[in-house]
Design a protein around this motif. Structure first.
Motif, mmCIF file in Angstrom:
data_model
loop_
_atom_site.group_PDB
_atom_site.id
_atom_site.type_symbol
_atom_site.label_atom_id
_atom_site.label_comp_id
_atom_site.label_asym_id
_atom_site.label_seq_id
_atom_site.Cartn_x
_atom_site.Cartn_y
_atom_site.Cartn_z
ATOM 1 N N ALA A 26 0.868 -1.178 0.000
ATOM 2 C CA ALA A 26 0.000 0.000 0.000
ATOM 3 C C ALA A 26 0.903 1.224 0.000
ATOM 4 O O ALA A 26 2.074 1.149 0.391
ATOM 5 N N HIS A 27 0.343 2.335 -0.473
ATOM 6 C CA HIS A 27 1.139 3.561 -0.505
ATOM 7 C C HIS A 27 0.244 4.780 -0.327
ATOM 8 O O HIS A 27 -0.913 4.787 -0.692
ATOM 9 N N ASP A 28 0.864 5.801 0.261
ATOM 10 C CA ASP A 28 0.244 7.112 0.408
ATOM 11 C C ASP A 28 1.042 8.023 -0.507
ATOM 12 O O ASP A 28 2.220 8.296 -0.255
ATOM 13 N N VAL A 29 0.434 8.469 -1.599
ATOM 14 C CA VAL A 29 1.131 9.202 -2.659
ATOM 15 C C VAL A 29 0.657 10.649 -2.688
ATOM 16 O O VAL A 29 -0.531 10.909 -2.856
ATOM 17 N N LYS A 30 1.590 11.550 -2.518
ATOM 18 C CA LYS A 30 1.331 12.983 -2.662
ATOM 19 C C LYS A 30 2.367 13.490 -3.650
ATOM 20 O O LYS A 30 3.444 13.943 -3.249
ATOM 21 N N ALA A 31 2.060 13.344 -4.921
ATOM 22 C CA ALA A 31 3.051 13.620 -5.956
ATOM 23 C C ALA A 31 2.390 14.207 -7.193
ATOM 24 O O ALA A 31 1.176 14.130 -7.364
ATOM 25 N N CYS A 32 3.236 14.753 -8.052
ATOM 26 C CA CYS A 32 2.794 15.263 -9.347
ATOM 27 C C CYS A 32 2.318 14.096 -10.222
ATOM 28 O O CYS A 32 2.421 12.939 -9.839
ATOM 29 N N ALA A 33 1.819 14.430 -11.392
ATOM 30 C CA ALA A 33 1.305 13.390 -12.302
ATOM 31 C C ALA A 33 2.372 12.355 -12.644
ATOM 32 O O ALA A 33 2.069 11.165 -12.737
ATOM 33 N N LEU A 34 3.616 12.780 -12.829
ATOM 34 C CA LEU A 34 4.676 11.813 -13.151
ATOM 35 C C LEU A 34 4.923 10.856 -11.987
ATOM 36 O O LEU A 34 5.062 9.652 -12.185
ATOM 37 N N GLY A 35 4.964 11.398 -10.775
ATOM 38 C CA GLY A 35 5.132 10.556 -9.595
ATOM 39 C C GLY A 35 3.956 9.621 -9.384
ATOM 40 O O GLY A 35 4.121 8.464 -9.006
ATOM 41 N N GLN A 36 2.741 10.124 -9.637
ATOM 42 C CA GLN A 36 1.546 9.279 -9.516
ATOM 43 C C GLN A 36 1.543 8.178 -10.574
ATOM 44 O O GLN A 36 1.158 7.035 -10.294
ATOM 45 N N ALA A 37 1.949 8.514 -11.785
ATOM 46 C CA ALA A 37 1.984 7.509 -12.856
ATOM 47 C C ALA A 37 2.966 6.397 -12.506
ATOM 48 O O ALA A 37 2.657 5.213 -12.661
ATOM 49 N N ALA A 38 4.147 6.773 -12.014
ATOM 50 C CA ALA A 38 5.131 5.768 -11.616
ATOM 51 C C ALA A 38 4.591 4.924 -10.460
ATOM 52 O O ALA A 38 4.729 3.688 -10.461
ATOM 53 N N ALA A 39 3.951 5.568 -9.489
ATOM 54 C CA ALA A 39 3.363 4.843 -8.357
ATOM 55 C C ALA A 39 2.289 3.869 -8.831
ATOM 56 O O ALA A 39 2.152 2.768 -8.291
ATOM 57 N N SER A 40 1.544 4.250 -9.846
ATOM 58 C CA SER A 40 0.514 3.386 -10.406
ATOM 59 C C SER A 40 1.121 2.120 -11.004
ATOM 60 O O SER A 40 0.619 1.011 -10.792
ATOM 61 N N VAL A 41 2.215 2.282 -11.742
ATOM 62 C CA VAL A 41 2.896 1.116 -12.338
ATOM 63 C C VAL A 41 3.408 0.194 -11.239
ATOM 64 O O VAL A 41 3.256 -1.030 -11.320
ATOM 65 N N VAL A 42 3.980 0.769 -10.191
ATOM 66 C CA VAL A 42 4.484 -0.035 -9.080
ATOM 67 C C VAL A 42 3.342 -0.808 -8.423
ATOM 68 O O VAL A 42 3.415 -2.027 -8.242
ATOM 69 N N ALA A 43 2.272 -0.102 -8.067
ATOM 70 C CA ALA A 43 1.160 -0.732 -7.346
ATOM 71 C C ALA A 43 0.530 -1.869 -8.133
ATOM 72 O O ALA A 43 0.114 -2.879 -7.556
ATOM 73 N N LYS A 44 0.459 -1.724 -9.450
ATOM 74 C CA LYS A 44 -0.147 -2.765 -10.289
ATOM 75 C C LYS A 44 0.698 -4.024 -10.374
ATOM 76 O O LYS A 44 0.179 -5.088 -10.705
ATOM 77 N N ASN A 45 2.001 -3.910 -10.102
ATOM 78 C CA ASN A 45 2.903 -5.008 -10.443
ATOM 79 C C ASN A 45 3.788 -5.542 -9.327
ATOM 80 O O ASN A 45 4.465 -6.548 -9.522
ATOM 81 N N ILE A 46 3.785 -4.924 -8.155
ATOM 82 C CA ILE A 46 4.760 -5.296 -7.139
ATOM 83 C C ILE A 46 4.395 -6.571 -6.376
ATOM 84 O O ILE A 46 5.271 -7.305 -5.925
ATOM 85 N N ILE A 47 3.106 -6.856 -6.241
ATOM 86 C CA ILE A 47 2.686 -8.056 -5.499
ATOM 87 C C ILE A 47 3.198 -9.304 -6.225
ATOM 88 O O ILE A 47 3.045 -9.448 -7.433
#
Length: 150
Positions: A61-82
């Motif tokens: 899980a993550h708490d993301v407070k970032a720009c669109a680029l940071g959010q996009a990267a966080a999205s890729v991580v969240a979809k694939n890290i498990i």
């Protein structure tokens, strides 16, 4: 091309789409590993919680407070890290850093979604925000929960 036009190009439709697909938002009740990272230049921050058993990520899980680029990267991580090993997470972080710094190859599957962020390689001031989620995950895995600044 003006700086404004360059930024519009970076925030492509694919990147903005990833920001709308941000999943695993929040915090885990009982993480085995946690860390927070902040990009001092822009102020973006990410806190990640991991549940790791036998060297494999079982929950995230993550708490993301970032720009669109940071959010996009966080999205890729969240979809694939498990289901990934801790070594795969570190290798992905290193590959993403090479993609941004050296126009290197895209990280291996299932993290090939980072390809969309190649457009930001020429904007070094945005790299720290893009790297936040993976840097924080690697900090957590290494036990460096106090690593605040990217």
């Amino acid at each position: 091309m003006s700086n404004e036009a360059d930024l519009i190009k970076i925030y492509s439709a694919q990147i903005l789409q990833l920001t709308t697909e941000l999943s695993r938002v929040g915090r885990l009740d009982a993480p085995s590993h946690s860390a927070k990272r902040r990009a001092p230049l822009c102020g973006s921050s990410v806190t990640v919680d991991l549940l790791v058993e036998d060297g494999v990520i079982h929950d995230y899980a993550h708490d993301v407070k970032a720009c669109a680029l940071g959010q996009a990267a966080a999205s890729v991580v969240a979809k694939n890290i498990i289901g990934r090993s801790t070594a795969q997470v570190v290798a992905t972080r290193d590959a993403l850093a090479r993609l941004l710094a050296e126009d290197g190859p895209v990280p291996q599957a299932p993290f090939e979604g980072f390809e969309v962020l190649r457009a930001a390689k020429d904007y070094k001031n945005r790299h720290a925000s893009i790297m936040l989620s993976l840097d924080a995950a690697c900090d957590a895995l290494s036990g460096d929960s106090d690593a605040q600044d990217a």
